[in-house]
Design a protein around this motif. Sequence first.
Motif, PDB file in Angstrom:
ATOM      1  N   ASP A 174     -85.157  46.813 -26.282  1.00 47.57           N
ATOM      2  CA  ASP A 174     -83.776  46.386 -26.054  1.00 47.57           C
ATOM      3  C   ASP A 174     -83.567  45.839 -24.652  1.00 47.57           C
ATOM      4  O   ASP A 174     -82.438  45.672 -24.201  1.00 47.57           O
ATOM      5  N   ARG A 175     -84.639  45.506 -23.953  1.00 49.06           N
ATOM      6  CA  ARG A 175     -84.563  45.038 -22.570  1.00 49.06           C
ATOM      7  C   ARG A 175     -84.772  43.524 -22.507  1.00 49.06           C
ATOM      8  O   ARG A 175     -85.469  42.946 -23.345  1.00 49.06           O
ATOM      9  N   PRO A 176     -84.218  42.820 -21.516  1.00 52.77           N
ATOM     10  CA  PRO A 176     -84.589  41.416 -21.297  1.00 52.77           C
ATOM     11  C   PRO A 176     -86.071  41.324 -20.912  1.00 52.77           C
ATOM     12  O   PRO A 176     -86.573  42.161 -20.153  1.00 52.77           O
ATOM     13  N   HIS A 177     -86.769  40.313 -21.420  1.00 51.24           N
ATOM     14  CA  HIS A 177     -88.206  40.194 -21.217  1.00 51.24           C
ATOM     15  C   HIS A 177     -88.529  38.921 -20.440  1.00 51.24           C
ATOM     16  O   HIS A 177     -88.033  37.826 -20.775  1.00 51.24           O
ATOM     17  N   TYR A 178     -89.390  39.058 -19.417  1.00 50.58           N
ATOM     18  CA  TYR A 178     -89.804  37.929 -18.588  1.00 50.58           C
ATOM     19  C   TYR A 178     -91.325  37.907 -18.463  1.00 50.58           C
ATOM     20  O   TYR A 178     -91.988  38.952 -18.583  1.00 50.58           O
ATOM     21  N   LEU A 179     -91.845  36.722 -18.186  1.00 54.93           N
ATOM     22  CA  LEU A 179     -93.274  36.537 -17.928  1.00 54.93           C
ATOM     23  C   LEU A 179     -93.434  35.910 -16.546  1.00 54.93           C
ATOM     24  O   LEU A 179     -92.616  35.081 -16.132  1.00 54.93           O
ATOM     25  N   TYR A 180     -94.500  36.317 -15.840  1.00 59.32           N
ATOM     26  CA  TYR A 180     -94.783  35.768 -14.518  1.00 59.32           C
ATOM     27  C   TYR A 180     -96.283  35.500 -14.430  1.00 59.32           C
ATOM     28  O   TYR A 180     -97.088  36.413 -14.492  1.00 59.32           O
ATOM     29  N   GLY A 181     -96.650  34.232 -14.296  1.00 61.04           N
ATOM     30  CA  GLY A 181     -98.054  33.873 -14.192  1.00 61.04           C
ATOM     31  C   GLY A 181     -98.341  33.101 -12.929  1.00 61.04           C
ATOM     32  O   GLY A 181     -97.491  32.364 -12.424  1.00 61.04           O
ATOM     33  N   GLU A 182     -99.552  33.283 -12.414  1.00 65.60           N
ATOM     34  CA  GLU A 182    -100.010  32.520 -11.255  1.00 65.60           C
ATOM     35  C   GLU A 182    -101.295  31.788 -11.613  1.00 65.60           C
ATOM     36  O   GLU A 182    -102.169  32.350 -12.265  1.00 65.60           O
ATOM     37  N   SER A 183    -101.418  30.522 -11.193  1.00 67.65           N
ATOM     38  CA  SER A 183    -102.640  29.730 -11.374  1.00 67.65           C
ATOM     39  C   SER A 183    -102.968  29.627 -12.867  1.00 67.65           C
ATOM     40  O   SER A 183    -102.100  29.235 -13.647  1.00 67.65           O
ATOM     41  N   TYR A 184    -104.218  29.965 -13.275  1.00 73.58           N
ATOM     42  CA  TYR A 184    -104.474  29.947 -14.722  1.00 73.58           C
ATOM     43  C   TYR A 184    -103.489  30.860 -15.446  1.00 73.58           C
ATOM     44  O   TYR A 184    -103.212  30.658 -16.646  1.00 73.58           O
ATOM     45  N   GLY A 185    -102.954  31.840 -14.742  1.00 70.79           N
ATOM     46  CA  GLY A 185    -101.944  32.700 -15.356  1.00 70.79           C
ATOM     47  C   GLY A 185    -100.720  31.944 -15.814  1.00 70.79           C
ATOM     48  O   GLY A 185     -99.989  32.403 -16.700  1.00 70.79           O
ATOM     49  N   THR A 186    -100.455  30.738 -15.239  1.00 68.04           N
ATOM     50  CA  THR A 186     -99.347  29.915 -15.739  1.00 68.04           C
ATOM     51  C   THR A 186     -99.715  29.291 -17.078  1.00 68.04           C
ATOM     52  O   THR A 186     -98.859  29.137 -17.954  1.00 68.04           O
ATOM     53  N   THR A 187    -100.988  28.922 -17.228  1.00 71.51           N
ATOM     54  CA  THR A 187    -101.472  28.441 -18.530  1.00 71.51           C
ATOM     55  C   THR A 187    -101.311  29.539 -19.567  1.00 71.51           C
ATOM     56  O   THR A 187    -100.803  29.314 -20.670  1.00 71.51           O
TER      57      THR A 187
END
Length: 488
Positions: A174-187
Amino acid sequence: MADVTAAEKPADEGAEKVPEKASKHYTWHGEDGKTIDYTGTAEMVDIFDDKGKAMCHQFCLSYVSDDVDKSDRPVTFLWNGGPGGSSSMVCIGGMGPVRVPTDGTRHLPNTCPVEDNPYTLLQVSDLVFIDAPGTGYSHVAAGYDPKKVWGVDGDGDAMARTVIAWLNEHNAWDRPHYLYGESYGTTRAAVVYRLLGERGVGVDGVVEQSSILDYAVMLPGNDDYYAGMFPVMAATAQSAGVTGQGVSPEDWFAQAMDFVNTTYINALTIAGNLPQDKMQEIAEKMSEFIGLPVDFIMARKLRIELYEFRAHFAQDKGLSHGRYDTRFTEQVYQPVQGDLGFFQMEDPSYDAIQVVYNEVYQKLLRDMGFAGYPNYCGLNIEVNEAWNWNHDMPGVGTAPMPNVAFDIATALRRNPTSHVIFLGGRHDGATPYWNVIHDMAKMYLPDDLAKQVLWYESSNGHMLYADTEALKATTPVLQDFYDLRHQA
């Protein structure tokens, strides 16, 4: 501060033994007396395929506020790149509740102070740092083929399953969900963003730090490679005091970007059909931006490789420049050490922080009571070399080089209330900012979706957190980004 607590799930007979989960309570102290009581938890999360077969044991380090009501408190899943890199640097560097302070472009001593991080994302979100399969403490389950998860699509699937498993384990649906990627992590974040939507998990926002979306730019001779690198070289020459005097760094970078868009990219496209006098004119303008001699630029037909710039720009001072952050320098190697592959992998901006980050991170986990394994693999070269770059792009089909801008555009069309922000650094020679702007422009998003995509450029190189001034400036930008969910 409470004592360390540890618990372990009962394991089935014959199952792999994994480290016990460990938790510890902390208090973060910020500016103006602000505090956050939170719990840090280090644990192995098991994921399974659709047939119930164990795939991976995933290491997750979470920081969760002790607030009772979390209904509007987001949870953000974060990772680094590589591929083959663990999530430790984005954690201890700048997004977690504690950090190692950096010192400009100076190499950190082996023993450094650790501080409560005044720029931590914990101020706006709970945080879950996930090590990708085969990195950090995460590993592929016995009997499962690593090739199934060491690739663009397999990795995205595994990480999406890890997000879902963590949400189940911690009752956080029931929480808002976010993603955070860096470098290949953005891919990776782009793929996971789309996959989670397909699996019924809403994503409110995606932070793409130092982004790379279209890997065709890495192919030898690609015009977009040279176009993207040019503003980085211009920013580096200015920061070294060679060009751009009397112009603000923001304006100088903007001028270099404009030169690429209006002049340089056209010259690259025309290539050998460009008249010699026109080539001379453009080389002279390039020299004004990047500080290399006109003859040097002409000899390379306007196409300057980053390694050439790094090696030649400050050679008169006996220095070579970094790749992750081109402001960093180190003493040149001996002529006998002329192996190109070796030089391209050497980076003073990585050397300046990597050892300290790792040692502090290990101390943090031990303080929490997590034993881990004998070796924490911050960068697994085996994973990197075995990577399957094929990607099943939505609406396009399988391609041998991924372009995950299609994944972002598809996810946005399906979820038009979500937001994406791209954070770019002017001194990033690994994932130049010009390229991600170019890649997203080719998606031709309609205005109502284009406004869901935000852009922020700052002084940093590849690793935002290694530049304290950039990290400080970006903190309110990210806080405003998280607030956008209330305007949906």
